[in-house]
Design a protein around this motif. Sequence first.
Motif, PDB file in Angstrom:
ATOM      1  N   LEU A  19       0.915  -1.138   0.068  1.00  0.00           N
ATOM      2  CA  LEU A  19      -0.118   0.137   0.023  1.00  0.00           C
ATOM      3  C   LEU A  19       0.989   1.250  -0.074  1.00  0.00           C
ATOM      4  O   LEU A  19       1.850   1.309   1.143  1.00  0.00           O
ATOM      5  CB  LEU A  19      -0.818  -0.022   1.349  1.00  0.00           C
ATOM      6  N   VAL A  20       0.731   2.147  -1.027  1.00  0.00           N
ATOM      7  CA  VAL A  20       1.541   3.072  -0.975  1.00  0.00           C
ATOM      8  C   VAL A  20       0.728   4.300  -1.047  1.00  0.00           C
ATOM      9  O   VAL A  20      -0.105   4.852  -2.017  1.00  0.00           O
ATOM     10  CB  VAL A  20       2.220   3.115  -2.255  1.00  0.00           C
ATOM     11  N   GLU A  21       0.910   5.479  -0.142  1.00  0.00           N
ATOM     12  CA  GLU A  21       0.075   6.507   0.138  1.00  0.00           C
ATOM     13  C   GLU A  21       0.675   7.841  -0.905  1.00  0.00           C
ATOM     14  O   GLU A  21       2.111   8.105  -0.827  1.00  0.00           O
ATOM     15  CB  GLU A  21       0.417   7.061   1.666  1.00  0.00           C
ATOM     16  N   LYS A  22      -0.047   8.188  -1.639  1.00  0.00           N
ATOM     17  CA  LYS A  22       0.408   9.542  -2.797  1.00  0.00           C
ATOM     18  C   LYS A  22       1.638   9.315  -3.309  1.00  0.00           C
ATOM     19  O   LYS A  22       2.681  10.105  -3.141  1.00  0.00           O
ATOM     20  CB  LYS A  22       0.154  10.613  -1.906  1.00  0.00           C
ATOM     21  N   PRO A  23       1.804   8.300  -3.908  1.00  0.00           N
ATOM     22  CA  PRO A  23       3.097   8.016  -4.631  1.00  0.00           C
ATOM     23  C   PRO A  23       3.722   9.286  -5.510  1.00  0.00           C
ATOM     24  O   PRO A  23       2.937   9.598  -6.540  1.00  0.00           O
ATOM     25  CB  PRO A  23       2.945   6.714  -5.442  1.00  0.00           C
ATOM     26  N   LYS A  24       4.969   9.562  -5.316  1.00  0.00           N
ATOM     27  CA  LYS A  24       5.532  10.414  -6.370  1.00  0.00           C
ATOM     28  C   LYS A  24       5.975   9.717  -7.667  1.00  0.00           C
ATOM     29  O   LYS A  24       5.964  10.665  -8.693  1.00  0.00           O
ATOM     30  CB  LYS A  24       6.771  11.033  -5.651  1.00  0.00           C
ATOM     31  N   GLN A  25       6.365   8.687  -7.621  1.00  0.00           N
ATOM     32  CA  GLN A  25       6.581   7.989  -8.916  1.00  0.00           C
ATOM     33  C   GLN A  25       5.247   6.881  -9.211  1.00  0.00           C
ATOM     34  O   GLN A  25       4.749   6.272  -8.087  1.00  0.00           O
ATOM     35  CB  GLN A  25       7.747   7.190  -9.040  1.00  0.00           C
ATOM     36  N   PHE A  26       5.019   6.506 -10.488  1.00  0.00           N
ATOM     37  CA  PHE A  26       3.887   5.418 -10.811  1.00  0.00           C
ATOM     38  C   PHE A  26       4.043   4.205 -10.052  1.00  0.00           C
ATOM     39  O   PHE A  26       5.035   3.688 -10.289  1.00  0.00           O
ATOM     40  CB  PHE A  26       3.628   5.470 -12.200  1.00  0.00           C
ATOM     41  N   VAL A  27       3.122   3.868  -9.350  1.00  0.00           N
ATOM     42  CA  VAL A  27       3.059   2.436  -8.694  1.00  0.00           C
ATOM     43  C   VAL A  27       1.963   1.649  -9.351  1.00  0.00           C
ATOM     44  O   VAL A  27       2.300   0.595  -9.796  1.00  0.00           O
ATOM     45  CB  VAL A  27       2.735   2.703  -7.223  1.00  0.00           C
ATOM     46  N   SER A  28       0.860   1.958  -9.296  1.00  0.00           N
ATOM     47  CA  SER A  28      -0.627   1.679 -10.168  1.00  0.00           C
ATOM     48  C   SER A  28      -1.596   2.899 -10.397  1.00  0.00           C
ATOM     49  O   SER A  28      -1.432   4.055  -9.601  1.00  0.00           O
ATOM     50  CB  SER A  28      -1.109   0.526  -9.462  1.00  0.00           C
TER      51      SER A  28
END
Length: 338
Positions: free
Chosen positions: A155-164
């Motif tokens: 789970l990634v909160e507000k990713p700066k690089q594309f995750v999904s």
Amino acid sequence: MKIIVPMAGRGSRLRPHTLTVPKPLIPVAGMPIVHRLVRDIAKILKQPIEEVAFVLGDPAFFGDDVVESLQALGASLGAKTSIYRQDKPLGTGHAIMSAKASLSGPAVVAYADTLIRADFDLDPQADAVIWTKQVENPEAYGVVNLNSKNEITELVEKPKQFVSDQAVIGIYYFKDIGLLKQKLQQILDENIMHGGEYQINDGIKRMMADGKVFKTGTVDEWMDCGNKTVTIETNTKMLHFLDQEGEKLVSDSVTLNNAKIIPPCFIGENVVLNNTTVGPNVSIGNNTTLENSTVKNSLIQNQTSIKNANLDNAMIGNHVIYNGEFTSISIGDYSVLE
């Protein structure tokens, strides 16, 4: 199956409407937000609901009338209704643990500030499902990271690089919510906080670390009710969905005197329309009267009187008296403008 609904927040972004009514009980398209959310989840689950547990805040605000409304909702689903209190606003994980006595067996956790439209089957191989919506700007949301098997690994909160591009919408299924309860108890015991709050994500991450399989359930529509503007947008979308599904939206008790209704509109019991055009995309609560007015793209609640109005993108509460020529307005309960 159980449904756990944390709803202790005061809904400050929707003031003045939430000064007198908790946000989850604000009607949208003729039904309180939390009623519509729980009913829609029950429809998606396609299995009997054993219990609906609601986590409320201060009894002075979430009083007997709120409890009675929620008990009626549970009864309509043939389910037991449990009421819990979150005494302090200490985060999503803390809110869930406030319903500790109900955290066993299969359950859905749903935060009561959004509405959804979806049609999918829960993956029987998954230990848990996190419901997501594909979004164009994932950097503004919490998103899930998936492996080649479409299992959630992070789970990634507000990713700066594309995750999904799959954003977490705040609805979760657990095959055994007792496992989440164990992990959240550890979080509480170890006093692990982020921003001064205990978070559900910390419990979920510990379940993942134990090898539990998390999958996604993708919804077709995810509609917010966070502030006046998006609540009106949600009302519009919901009216169109209900109209397409053939739901009856206009009460037989509506009185029309030189009046016109442009669908889709929800119009409640004993509404009187005199020399008025309503619609499209308008919801009007029970026992409300409109005279010499034009209203579109708006929400008007119960027992309100509107005269000489030209309203667009307006949200008006209960027991309001309004006489004027303003357009985009937001008026809370028991206001008088004449």
